[in-house]
Design a protein around this motif. Structure first.
Motif, PDB file in Angstrom:
ATOM      1  N   ASN A  15       6.451   1.943  -7.692  1.00  0.00           N
ATOM      2  CA  ASN A  15       5.887   0.760  -8.347  1.00  0.00           C
ATOM      3  C   ASN A  15       6.587  -0.561  -8.021  1.00  0.00           C
ATOM      4  OD1 ASN A  15       3.699   1.941  -9.509  1.00  0.00           O
ATOM      5  ND2 ASN A  15       4.477   1.915 -11.602  1.00  0.00           N
ATOM      6  N   ARG A  17       5.588  -2.309  -4.860  1.00  0.00           N
ATOM      7  CA  ARG A  17       4.832  -2.336  -3.607  1.00  0.00           C
ATOM      8  C   ARG A  17       5.336  -3.383  -2.632  1.00  0.00           C
ATOM      9  NH1 ARG A  17       0.421  -5.289  -1.877  1.00  0.00           N
ATOM     10  NH2 ARG A  17      -1.010  -4.211  -0.450  1.00  0.00           N
ATOM     11  N   SER A  47       3.450   6.137  -7.755  1.00  0.00           N
ATOM     12  CA  SER A  47       3.239   4.715  -8.059  1.00  0.00           C
ATOM     13  C   SER A  47       1.791   4.465  -8.474  1.00  0.00           C
ATOM     14  CB  SER A  47       3.569   3.846  -6.843  1.00  0.00           C
ATOM     15  OG  SER A  47       4.942   3.896  -6.539  1.00  0.00           O
ATOM     16  N   THR A  48       1.627   3.523  -9.396  1.00  0.00           N
ATOM     17  CA  THR A  48       0.288   3.135  -9.851  1.00  0.00           C
ATOM     18  C   THR A  48      -0.115   1.755  -9.353  1.00  0.00           C
ATOM     19  OG1 THR A  48       1.230   2.265 -11.916  1.00  0.00           O
ATOM     20  CG2 THR A  48       0.474   4.556 -11.933  1.00  0.00           C
ATOM     21  N   ASP A  49       0.715   1.156  -8.496  1.00  0.00           N
ATOM     22  CA  ASP A  49       0.444  -0.208  -8.022  1.00  0.00           C
ATOM     23  C   ASP A  49      -0.065  -0.237  -6.580  1.00  0.00           C
ATOM     24  OD1 ASP A  49       2.722   0.503  -6.644  1.00  0.00           O
ATOM     25  OD2 ASP A  49       3.831  -1.336  -7.101  1.00  0.00           O
TER      26      ASP A  49
END
Length: 292
Positions: A15, A17, A47-49
């Motif tokens: 997370n 990036r 990661s969620t980004d």
């Protein structure tokens, strides 16, 4: 030369990036060394980004692994390292934090310096500069230890032209050779996030591996060391949670580190960790925030 070496490059991300992409840009822009001959591994810990997708699109040659989301740095790096070892044999492993921005000649200088040694087991620590203060932020360290008391540690400024022996170091930039890995393995599985690089390099040092601060600096990295306690203004519940948190004081893992390397200090260090939690005003008044 570097071209004769089998090189694995390892980093873990989660997370952030833009920082990860900036690190990769500095890595792929290295001068004087052909990184097409190296294997580059990244573990993205869920990661969620959009980090993993961005890496795939911009750097398709990178070997990308996806973690569980609960690996943190140490477990993620350990997983990645073991994966690389199962794929093929490597002469050296280069470990990086993904928030480092490498100097254009960083990899070449590290490898060229490593090639001067007799390959009897070597770890080279690449020091990095805080871009805000222009001072060393991570690198090689020495412990300040008395006969029955582990006290603290000190970060060492690298020499411009000569390697400096040290006891342990940060893994922001770290070169580890195959002989060292054959001797002591990879990161110990008792660590989740912090302490693993300290433990690994100090274990190597005690096993007779050369642990050296490589001459000069190798990149930029802002110092984001965690506070060693929470202030009195935080609630007791918050302070106790921080005491056990993998990204806080990580009490259990810290005490395993002390038991392994400084057993005579176990009781005093355990008491000190709890005193910081229960009575933080003592440290608020008398101690700098980043001192053990």
């Amino acid at each position: 030369m570097a071209e004769a070496l089998k090189i694995a490059i390892l980093t873990v991300c989660y997370n952030r990036r833009e920082k990860t992409l900036k690190f990769l840009e500095s890595l792929f822009n290295q001068q004087g060394v052909d990184l097409r001959l190296a294997d580059i591994y990244i573990l993205d810990d869920g990661s969620t980004d959009g980090t993993a997708q961005a890496v795939k699109e911009k750097y398709p040659t990178v070997h990308l692994l996806i973690g569980t989301g609960n690996l943190f740095w140490a477990a993620g790096m350990r997983t990645l390292w073991q994966h690389a070892l199962h794929r093929r044999r490597y002469d050296i492993f280069l470990l990086f934090n993904d928030d480092v921005v490498l100097y254009p000649d960083a990899v070449k200088r590290l490898i060229d310096y490593y090639m001067q040694f007799n390959k009897s087991g070597t770890i080279l620590i690449g020091s990095v500069v805080n871009p805000v203060t222009n001072k060393v932020s991570y690198g090689g360290n020495i412990f300040r230890v008395h006969p029955f008391k582990f006290t603290s540690y000190s970060l060492i400024n690298p020499d411009a032209s000569t390697a400096i022996p040290c006891m342990f170091g940060n893994a922001n930039i770290l070169l580890i050779d195959e002989i060292t890995v054959n001797k002591i393995g990879v990161l110990a599985d008792i660590y989740t996030h912090y302490m693993a690089d300290f433990d690994y390099t100090y274990t190597a040092y005690k096993a007779g591996v050369q642990v050296l601060i490589s001459p000069g600096f190798y990149g930029y990295c802002k110092d984001d060391t965690v506070f060693k306690w929470l202030p009195l203004s935080s609630s007791l519940k918050e302070r106790i949670q921080y005491l056990y948190s993998p990204k806080g004081l990580t009490l259990k893992e810290y005490m395993l580190f002390i038991k392994k390397h400084f057993p005579n200090s176990y009781v005093t260090e355990f008491a000190k960790m709890w005193l910081k939690t229960l009575f933080p005003f003592i440290w608020d008044k008398f101690k700098p925030k980043k001192q053990l």
